[in-house]
Design an enzyme around this catalytic site. Structure first.
Site, PDB file in Angstrom:
ATOM      1  N   HIS A  86     -10.571   0.896   1.756  1.00 33.35           N
ATOM      2  CA  HIS A  86     -10.387   1.879   2.817  1.00 33.35           C
ATOM      3  C   HIS A  86     -11.596   1.722   3.738  1.00 33.35           C
ATOM      4  CE1 HIS A  86      -9.002   5.910   4.403  1.00 33.35           C
ATOM      5  NE2 HIS A  86     -10.212   5.782   4.955  1.00 33.35           N
TER       6      HIS A  86
ATOM      7  N   ASP B  40       1.324   2.697   3.560  1.00 33.47           N
ATOM      8  CA  ASP B  40       0.439   3.845   3.336  1.00 33.47           C
ATOM      9  C   ASP B  40       1.226   5.151   3.453  1.00 33.47           C
ATOM     10  OD1 ASP B  40      -1.862   5.279   2.753  1.00 33.47           O
ATOM     11  OD2 ASP B  40      -2.616   5.249   4.813  1.00 33.47           O
TER      12      ASP B  40
ATOM     13  N   HIS C 298      -4.754  -0.639   5.828  1.00 28.67           N
ATOM     14  CA  HIS C 298      -4.288   0.147   6.980  1.00 28.67           C
ATOM     15  C   HIS C 298      -5.193   0.005   8.202  1.00 28.67           C
ATOM     16  CE1 HIS C 298      -7.136   2.747   4.984  1.00 28.67           C
ATOM     17  NE2 HIS C 298      -6.248   3.220   4.116  1.00 28.67           N
TER      18      HIS C 298
ATOM     19  N   HIS D  19       1.703   5.281  -1.739  1.00 29.55           N
ATOM     20  CA  HIS D  19       1.390   6.452  -2.558  1.00 29.55           C
ATOM     21  C   HIS D  19       2.701   7.041  -3.071  1.00 29.55           C
ATOM     22  CE1 HIS D  19      -2.838   6.807  -1.100  1.00 29.55           C
ATOM     23  NE2 HIS D  19      -2.331   6.292   0.009  1.00 29.55           N
TER      24      HIS D  19
ATOM     25  N   LYS E 171      -9.197  -0.554  -5.975  1.00 29.83           N
ATOM     26  CA  LYS E 171      -9.273   0.121  -4.681  1.00 29.83           C
ATOM     27  C   LYS E 171     -10.640   0.768  -4.481  1.00 29.83           C
ATOM     28  CE  LYS E 171      -7.854   1.784  -0.766  1.00 29.83           C
ATOM     29  NZ  LYS E 171      -6.713   2.676  -0.554  1.00 29.83           N
TER      30      LYS E 171
ATOM     31  N   HIS F 299       0.874  -1.192   0.000  1.00 29.07           N
ATOM     32  CA  HIS F 299       0.000   0.000   0.000  1.00 29.07           C
ATOM     33  C   HIS F 299       0.900   1.227   0.000  1.00 29.07           C
ATOM     34  CE1 HIS F 299      -3.889   2.078   1.290  1.00 29.07           C
ATOM     35  NE2 HIS F 299      -2.990   3.048   1.212  1.00 29.07           N
TER      36      HIS F 299
END
Length: 351
Positions: free
Chosen positions: A138, A251, A176, A17, A101, A15
């Site tokens: 999420h 994350d 997460h 970004h 996602k 995960h």
């Protein structure tokens, strides 16, 4: 493996970004230095919603990799109310998409295009279950009547449990995790082999009181927000258990300093600069450094049906300082998690 050096298969970040443009060029090398593969989050502006979007984004990531670095971006589709199940399935069959996602609309950064009601994407979910494509969730409700610290627990009951019941073969990663409730939920469904959970380094190391220690600490603000100490302890126990459903997902979510330190600051902790050092610290404190490899290097590939890395990396028990500030080309900067602090472990590299 000695008490002062640990060697493990090169981990993957399930995960991550890496943003886009100039910021990607700055932050991507930190992730690529430590991890062999990464599940790339699709919440750009505009989002990575189609297979064509994902191909183009993957090309930009590979072009931004510094010479000599080896890193494989695993692309995801940003689900919207209008996602085309045929495009999604074709992208998965072609190896463009690894997963999709689900952001509940307005749950976190750049999620305004997310799903407004999970019932709107039932045809997409049916197709994903049919072809074995994982959905990464999420896990928070966005109902303003629900306290921000309760949104993950409510999501499990209101959304995730019914979802698993409706789609008996759908493969799900609860992203997460921040609560003991999520740990218990994942364990309750673990026997099916179709549920996994990522846990971040920062949620292993901080609780909600840390956000307000001596004042408001905006660089510790993330979504889902850190919870009570009892929840942090449950996450540590799960991560260090060695159990298959739990695996590493940083994350890491970089934002410019001016975006974090503002009247309405962005959510996200930038942990990529010292990710493995932070995980090692959490595992070491729990007396479970010998189980870091299962969590970081083995459980994730097993869930995704991929081989673990044949490369090995090392960390030494040597004091190392987290960077004070990562500069951006426009003169702004990104403040890393634990900025300027001395950490107990140092990432050596591939050995």
């Amino acid at each position: 493996m000695s008490a002062d050096r640990i060697i493990l298969r090169r981990p993957d970040d399930w995960h991550v970004h890496v943003r886009d443009g100039d910021m990607m060029k700055v932050v991507l090398p930190y992730t690529a230095a430590q991890f062999g593969r990464g599940i790339i989050m699709p919440n750009l502006k505009p989002p990575v919603a189609t297979a064509a979007d994902a191909r183009a984004y993957r090309d930009r990531i590979l072009a931004a990799l510094p010479a000599g670095m080896s890193f494989t971006p695993l692309m995801t589709a940003y689900l919207t109310d209008g996602t085309d199940p045929h495009d999604l399935a074709q992208g998965f069959r072609d190896g463009v998409f690894t997963a999709a996602k689900l952001y509940p609309a307005n749950a976190t950064t750049n999620s305004a295009h997310g799903v407004t009601d999970i019932a709107r994407i039932e045809p997409v979910l049916e197709r994903m279950a049919e072809i074995g494509m994982p959905i990464l969730i999420h896990g928070e409700v966005t109902d303003p009547a629900i306290d921000i610290f309760d949104r993950e627990a409510v999501f499990l009951d209101r959304v995730l449990a019914p979802l698993l019941e409706r789609h008996k073969t759908l493969r799900v990663v609860l992203e997460h995790c921040t609560t003991a409730d999520s740990v218990a939920f994942v364990r309750a469904h673990a026997a099916s082999g179709r549920i996994g959970a990522t846990i971040t380094a920062h949620h292993l190391l901080i609780n909600r009181s840390d956000i307000f220690a001596g004042g408001i600490r905006p660089h510790l603000y993330c979504l889902p927000i850190a919870k009570r100490e009892a929840h942090r302890e449950a996450l540590v126990e799960a991560a260090t258990s060695g159990e298959g459903p739990f695996f590493l997902g940083t994350d890491t979510a970089p934002h410019a300093l001016t975006a974090k330190e503002s009247a309405c600051g962005c959510a996200g902790c930038f942990t990529a600069a010292t990710a493995l050092e932070l995980y090692a610290e959490a595992f070491d404190k729990a007396g479970a450094i010998d189980r870091l490899e299962a969590f970081a290097s083995l459980n994730g590939p097993r869930f995704y049906g991929l081989p673990p890395s044949e490369e090995r990396v090392a960390l030494d028990r040597t004091p190392t300082k987290a960077p004070d500030l990562v500069l951006l080309p426009d003169g702004d900067g990104i403040l890393p998690f634990r900025s300027g602090e001395t950490l107990n472990w140092r990432f050596v590299g591939v050995v």
